[in-house]
Write an enzyme that holds these catalytic residues in place. Sequence first.
Site, PDB file in Angstrom:
ATOM      1  N   GLY A 195     134.513  -5.691  24.646  1.00  0.00           N
ATOM      2  CA  GLY A 195     133.261  -6.206  25.199  1.00  0.00           C
ATOM      3  C   GLY A 195     132.640  -5.340  26.271  1.00  0.00           C
ATOM      4  O   GLY A 195     131.576  -5.655  26.782  1.00  0.00           O
TER       5      GLY A 195
ATOM      6  N   ASN B  58     130.917  -5.381  17.814  1.00  0.00           N
ATOM      7  CA  ASN B  58     130.501  -6.781  17.914  1.00  0.00           C
ATOM      8  C   ASN B  58     129.537  -6.916  19.089  1.00  0.00           C
ATOM      9  O   ASN B  58     128.322  -7.013  18.912  1.00  0.00           O
ATOM     10  CB  ASN B  58     131.750  -7.657  18.114  1.00  0.00           C
ATOM     11  CG  ASN B  58     131.436  -9.142  18.177  1.00  0.00           C
ATOM     12  OD1 ASN B  58     130.287  -9.550  18.090  1.00  0.00           O
ATOM     13  ND2 ASN B  58     132.448  -9.954  18.351  1.00  0.00           N
ATOM     14  N   THR B  59     130.086  -6.807  20.317  1.00  0.00           N
ATOM     15  CA  THR B  59     129.265  -6.986  21.516  1.00  0.00           C
ATOM     16  C   THR B  59     128.067  -6.041  21.530  1.00  0.00           C
ATOM     17  O   THR B  59     126.960  -6.428  21.906  1.00  0.00           O
ATOM     18  CB  THR B  59     130.125  -6.730  22.771  1.00  0.00           C
ATOM     19  OG1 THR B  59     131.328  -7.461  22.642  1.00  0.00           O
ATOM     20  CG2 THR B  59     129.395  -7.164  24.022  1.00  0.00           C
TER      21      THR B  59
ATOM     22  N   LYS C 174     143.679  -9.521  10.699  1.00  0.00           N
ATOM     23  CA  LYS C 174     143.639  -8.641  11.871  1.00  0.00           C
ATOM     24  C   LYS C 174     144.469  -9.308  12.950  1.00  0.00           C
ATOM     25  O   LYS C 174     144.157 -10.417  13.386  1.00  0.00           O
ATOM     26  CB  LYS C 174     142.196  -8.455  12.340  1.00  0.00           C
ATOM     27  CG  LYS C 174     142.098  -7.556  13.547  1.00  0.00           C
ATOM     28  CD  LYS C 174     140.686  -7.467  14.071  1.00  0.00           C
ATOM     29  CE  LYS C 174     140.717  -6.856  15.451  1.00  0.00           C
ATOM     30  NZ  LYS C 174     139.588  -7.276  16.266  1.00  0.00           N
TER      31      LYS C 174
ATOM     32  N   ALA D 265     137.608  -1.817  19.708  1.00  0.00           N
ATOM     33  CA  ALA D 265     136.869  -2.433  20.818  1.00  0.00           C
ATOM     34  C   ALA D 265     136.265  -1.373  21.723  1.00  0.00           C
ATOM     35  O   ALA D 265     136.765  -0.257  21.818  1.00  0.00           O
ATOM     36  CB  ALA D 265     137.807  -3.317  21.623  1.00  0.00           C
ATOM     37  N   GLY D 266     135.176  -1.742  22.385  1.00  0.00           N
ATOM     38  CA  GLY D 266     134.621  -0.902  23.442  1.00  0.00           C
ATOM     39  C   GLY D 266     133.424  -0.069  23.041  1.00  0.00           C
ATOM     40  O   GLY D 266     132.711   0.457  23.899  1.00  0.00           O
TER      41      GLY D 266
END
Lengths: 255, 377
Positions: free
Chosen positions: A156, A204-205, A95, A182-183
């Site tokens: 994040g 993830n976050t 990635k 993300a997000g």
Amino acid sequence: MNDTLNIGGREFQSRFILGSGKFSLEMTRLVIENGGVEMATLALRRAGAGGKENILDYIPKGVTLLPNTSGARDAREAVRIARLARELGCGDFIKIEVIPDTKYLLPDNGETIKATEILAKEGFIVMPYMHPDLIAARRMADAGAAAIMPLGAPIGSNKGLLTRDFIKILVGEIDLPIIVDAGIGRPSQACEAMELGVAAVMANTAVATAGDAGLMASAFKLAIEAGRRAWLAGPGRVLAYAAEASSPLTGFLED
Amino acid sequence: MRCETPEREAIPSDILDKTRALARAYDPAACTAADVRNALGRDTLTFYDYGALLSPAAEPFLEETARRARAETRRQFGTSVSLFTPLYIANYCDNLCAYCGFQRDNPIARARLTPEEIEAELRAIAQTGLREILLLTGESRRHSDPGYIGAAVRLAKRYFSAVGLEIYPLNTDEYARLRQDGADFVSVYQETYDEELYEKVHVSGPKRAFSYRFHAQERAVLGGMRGVSFGALLGLGDFRRDAFAAGLHAFFFQQKYPRAEISFSVPRIRAYANNAALGPRDVGERQLLQVMLAYRLFMPFAAITISTRERPGFRDHAVGLAATRISAGVSVGVGGHGAEQKGEAQFEISDGRSVAHIHEMLLSRGLQPVYTDYIAL
């Protein structure tokens, strides 16, 4: 229902990709199991030699590693990290993250295109993290990317699909799996992304900051599956304003 | 020992002017509870919000601020906490600074480790599992010249994936050479941003050059360093104004150099050999935490280091709440890891726990010790 995700010739049943950078190592294993995760990222800068524990010991054997180039600030650094990942036996998936901004962690599409081209030629299965820009995505596809990973919102931030309309464009125009990277902050947002037709969601976050990360991982699993089924089912259209009569403007026609 | 001192380099920069203008206008006493509530309600803090969080009016809101800071720390860093240790390789100093144990007139045992001694220390530290090290010297170009420091960096790079430096400020080309040697990070603390006080407490020596020190971080990144650290010595001047200025210094720096990694340190003045009475005055633990929380909310992405100047109970709670880096297995004398300490310390420490101890502490708090976060490229 046979509905597999194909990336670079590899098939996956799960469409939930886990970013692993924000978990305690003990928690990583539980989250992977509860989320039915088959692919998890690996920050190479944390997995190298040294320290007392290695994240590799906590990722179950059947899970495909997706090493990332986090820490790279230009194409040259990303390429070097990718080659190092391969030397360390992390496989051919990579990635690409090229982030020359420490504040918002936004990716550099131009440098990412360059790194994609170099690494694809070297036989890597390249999955570039990018700002959802159609022109850049086309260039990444032309350069040999195996999937495109646009951000839904700043990394994040848990803010969801702020780039929704641009991701829809990528889904419509790019003939590669589009994976929202993300997000994504909640399972409902992951479901929404899947309903748009993206191939997979990475989180993830959102899981790491949940009160019960294991339970949240299972919630994401279900939400992603639900969104996928809705996409396959073909959602009914949503009317913009009020209900419509069947032919309000053309009912007067006689033939 | 012969060591030529190059002319102090001046670089084009408006960061000092911008910081100075805002810092001079900042009046902590003028901030109200309403200002603090506004600040806590905002996604991104303005300069004014940041000032409010550092003001006395924010003290009653410490718990609420801590809740927000913890969420922000978790969002940015997850459970990760980086471990490192400092290694003092020399304690000679050319400066006369009123607050520091290394000051040249303080009759302490002085030493400078030989390359063999440095390597023995590095080896002993590496055996604890650490992969990040901070090399420190007193501020003496005469006794610990850049070539000597460069040799130490090259040795350190054999054992550690990340090497930081806390040494006297250098010119860009000197930083570039140390980067070539393998250094990754540079810490330079301004001590106080109150220029009158700065002149007063830095009685003599090269450290008196306020603006040359202020621009050290810029020269370091222009020389290729990956990251830099900012901070004021809390308790030296008005800590609220100093923390405000340090935050702005880092903010404007980040705007100009968005690729550079940024961290804050929050040292409080400590007693040192032959000055046992020195202390952090009005900076109690509440105030120290207030500063850390304000840094976290103002610049959520910046690392914050918690020093062994603080007691274990404070450090254990500060990590995860605001701090993201913690030193472990610390000796602040010259040497002392592999062999006996050769030179005396800069200040007294409050937390002498080993790496294994800190590791266990972090795990018990649900945090993840991170030993290496960098790939040497």
